[in-house]
Design a protein around this motif. Structure first.
Motif, mmCIF file in Angstrom:
data_model
loop_
_atom_site.group_PDB
_atom_site.id
_atom_site.type_symbol
_atom_site.label_atom_id
_atom_site.label_comp_id
_atom_site.label_asym_id
_atom_site.label_seq_id
_atom_site.Cartn_x
_atom_site.Cartn_y
_atom_site.Cartn_z
ATOM 1 N N ARG A 257 3.499 3.753 1.458
ATOM 2 C CA ARG A 257 4.084 4.124 2.749
ATOM 3 C C ARG A 257 3.078 4.912 3.576
ATOM 4 N NH1 ARG A 257 6.763 3.688 7.150
ATOM 5 N NH2 ARG A 257 8.469 5.090 7.504
ATOM 6 N N ASP A 258 2.555 4.270 4.592
ATOM 7 C CA ASP A 258 1.676 4.917 5.580
ATOM 8 C C ASP A 258 0.491 5.663 4.961
ATOM 9 O OD1 ASP A 258 3.368 4.012 7.604
ATOM 10 O OD2 ASP A 258 4.583 5.838 7.537
ATOM 11 N N GLY A 259 0.048 5.230 3.807
ATOM 12 C CA GLY A 259 -1.084 5.879 3.168
ATOM 13 C C GLY A 259 -0.759 7.249 2.599
ATOM 14 N N VAL A 260 0.487 7.678 2.722
ATOM 15 C CA VAL A 260 0.895 8.984 2.223
ATOM 16 C C VAL A 260 1.468 8.876 0.816
ATOM 17 C CG1 VAL A 260 2.462 10.942 2.613
ATOM 18 C CG2 VAL A 260 1.347 9.828 4.548
ATOM 19 N N ILE A 261 2.200 7.796 0.573
ATOM 20 C CA ILE A 261 2.813 7.557 -0.728
ATOM 21 C C ILE A 261 2.186 6.296 -1.311
ATOM 22 C CG2 ILE A 261 4.961 7.110 -1.963
ATOM 23 C CD1 ILE A 261 6.473 8.372 0.360
ATOM 24 N N SER A 262 1.566 6.423 -2.458
ATOM 25 C CA SER A 262 0.949 5.257 -3.093
ATOM 26 C C SER A 262 2.015 4.278 -3.561
ATOM 27 C CB SER A 262 0.093 5.689 -4.285
ATOM 28 O OG SER A 262 0.922 6.042 -5.381
ATOM 29 N N ASP B 29 3.671 5.604 -6.722
ATOM 30 C CA ASP B 29 4.586 6.704 -6.416
ATOM 31 C C ASP B 29 5.854 6.194 -5.732
ATOM 32 O OD1 ASP B 29 2.870 8.556 -7.516
ATOM 33 O OD2 ASP B 29 1.981 9.129 -5.603
ATOM 34 N N ASN C 230 0.812 -1.215 0.000
ATOM 35 C CA ASN C 230 0.000 0.000 0.000
ATOM 36 C C ASN C 230 0.842 1.261 0.000
ATOM 37 O OD1 ASN C 230 -2.463 -1.405 0.077
ATOM 38 N ND2 ASN C 230 -2.269 -1.681 2.292
#
Length: 115
Positions: free
Chosen positions: A51-56, A59, A49
């Motif tokens: 990184r921590d919902g910050v990086i797709s 990306d 997923n």
């Protein structure tokens, strides 16, 4: 992911021509550029997923790919800015470790830069 970045770095060191031709194709004719599109879905899945919902996941792969390619694409003057020889095997190994450490930091992996 850090291990993959290290292998990708090694690949570009072994044959920088492949990267250069790919970049040229992207600039000149991006709609017909040959690329390993069949590998992308599996690699995206391996990125989870992101990184921590910050990086797709996509990306994250783009960022990791750019880190692994940077040594080959950076102007030689910058590579020499610290007085080192950028073609020296020990300097290349040092940068490979930096690539892996940077990716491990981004992904939250344990330190795998020694591999």
């Amino acid at each position: 992911m850090a291990q993959w970045a290290g292998r990708l770095f090694d690949y570009h060191q072994a044959d920088p021509t492949a990267l250069r031709v790919s970049l040229w194709a992207q600039l000149e004719r991006p709609d017909v550029a040959a690329e390993p599109v069949e590998a992308y879905p599996a690699k995206t899945v391996s990125a989870g997923n992101g990184r921590d919902g910050v990086i797709s996941a996509v990306d994250l792969l783009v960022i990791i790919s750019a880190i692994a390619q940077a040594w080959v694409l950076t102007p030689i003057g910058l590579l020499r800015a610290d007085g080192s020889d950028p073609s020296a095997p020990d300097r290349i190994l040092q940068h490979r470790r930096a690539v892996m450490a940077a990716v491990a930091s981004i992904t939250g992996e344990s330190d795998s830069a020694s591999a």
